[in-house]
Write an enzyme that holds these catalytic residues in place. Structure first.
Site, PDB file in Angstrom:
ATOM      1  CB  ILE A  68      -0.956  -0.008   1.207  1.00 31.66           C
ATOM      2  CG1 ILE A  68      -2.004  -1.120   1.038  1.00 31.66           C
ATOM      3  CG2 ILE A  68      -1.632   1.343   1.395  1.00 31.66           C
ATOM      4  CD1 ILE A  68      -2.829  -1.382   2.276  1.00 31.66           C
ATOM      5  CB  VAL A  79       8.268   4.792  12.033  1.00 29.31           C
ATOM      6  CG1 VAL A  79       8.498   5.218  10.592  1.00 29.31           C
ATOM      7  CG2 VAL A  79       7.538   3.459  12.113  1.00 29.31           C
ATOM      8  CE1 TYR A 121      -1.833  -5.289  11.404  1.00 28.03           C
ATOM      9  CE2 TYR A 121      -4.131  -5.964  11.343  1.00 28.03           C
ATOM     10  CZ  TYR A 121      -3.059  -5.311  10.766  1.00 28.03           C
ATOM     11  OH  TYR A 121      -3.220  -4.668   9.565  1.00 28.03           O
ATOM     12  CE  LYS A 135      -2.403  -1.589  11.432  1.00 27.65           C
ATOM     13  NZ  LYS A 135      -1.600  -0.532  10.777  1.00 27.65           N
TER      14      LYS A 135
END
Length: 250
Positions: free
Chosen positions: A14, A56, A146, A150
């Site tokens: 993506i 990051v 996960y 999110k």
């Protein structure tokens, strides 16, 4: 090319599709990824990009990333927090080390990059688009770390939108459903693929380009009065419950 976007996790999937769409729109793109080899392969043939090999989840690396981008591009008009990791397993098998690996990139990375880029985004009245997941909107098996990460990204997006709006900074979130990436096709069995199709009104996986279209729309001036929103680009997955397979048989 008067606008500059940062796309994290840009070496593939993506992130790379989003990079290409920004380039088509005439933007310059700082491609950020911690996988230096894949990043070099992706950035090499593309014009108008800066390859930034950074992690990051590391505050010092994120600060260095911001300095690198500003030295190259002079400004930051959009921050796309796309970098993420996916580790799945039953709750009982999810140890704290796995939990932290997921949170460090998926949640901490979004926080750190946003904090580091806020001053530059104030100057351009820019935008932030965070990439969550349908797993942050509805629970699913094997995704305790996960899915929770999110869901937290979604809430973090709303928190930032509430406080940064007065500076003209818009903050939105895209929650992709199942996407036909190389990684997904490598790990999804036919049984899993069929199960997803059965749950999706559109009866197919999305493409990387389709998710990129949603991201770039929210980052652009076309969404100039849109902030604090979660756009589920998911083929209708979040909107439906049971019954689609039975309906199709009739």
């Amino acid at each position: 090319m008067d606008k500059v976007a940062i796309v994290t996790g840009a070496a593939r999937g993506i992130g790379l599709a989003t990079t290409d769409l920004f380039l088509e729109m005439g933007w310059r793109v700082a491609m950020v990824d911690r996988d230096g080899h894949e990043l070099a392969l992706a950035a090499g043939p593309r014009e108008g990009v800066l390859a930034v090999e950074r992690d990051v989840s590391d505050p010092k690396a994120v600060d260095a990333m911001t300095r690198d981008v500003l030295a190259w591009g002079g400004q930051i008009d959009a921050l796309i927090n796309n970098a993420g990791v996916a580790e799945f397993g039953p709750v009982g098998d999810t140890d704290f080390a796995m939990w932290r690996r997921v949170m460090e990139t998926n949640l901490d990375g979004v926080f750190l990059c946003t904090q580091a880029c806020t001053d530059a985004l104030k100057a351009t009245r820019g935008s932030i688009v965070n990439i969550a997941s349908i797993s942050g909107l509805r629970a699913s098996t094997l995704r305790v770390a996960y899915g929770t990460s999110k869901a937290a990204v979604i809430q973090l997006s709303k928190q930032h939108s509430a406080e940064l709006g007065e500076f003209g900074i818009r903050v939105n979130c895209v929650a992709p459903g199942p996407v036909r990436t190389k990684l997904a096709m490598a790990v999804h069995s036919q049984e899993i693929i069929d199960a997803y199709h059965d749950a999706l009104p559109l009866n197919r996986y999305g493409s990387e380009r389709e998710i990129a279209e949603a991201i770039c729309f929210l980052a652009s001036d076309k969404a100039s009065f849109v902030t604090g929103q979660v756009l589920a680009a998911d083929g209708g997955f979040e909107a439906t419950g049971v019954g689609l397979p039975a309906l199709r048989k009739t």
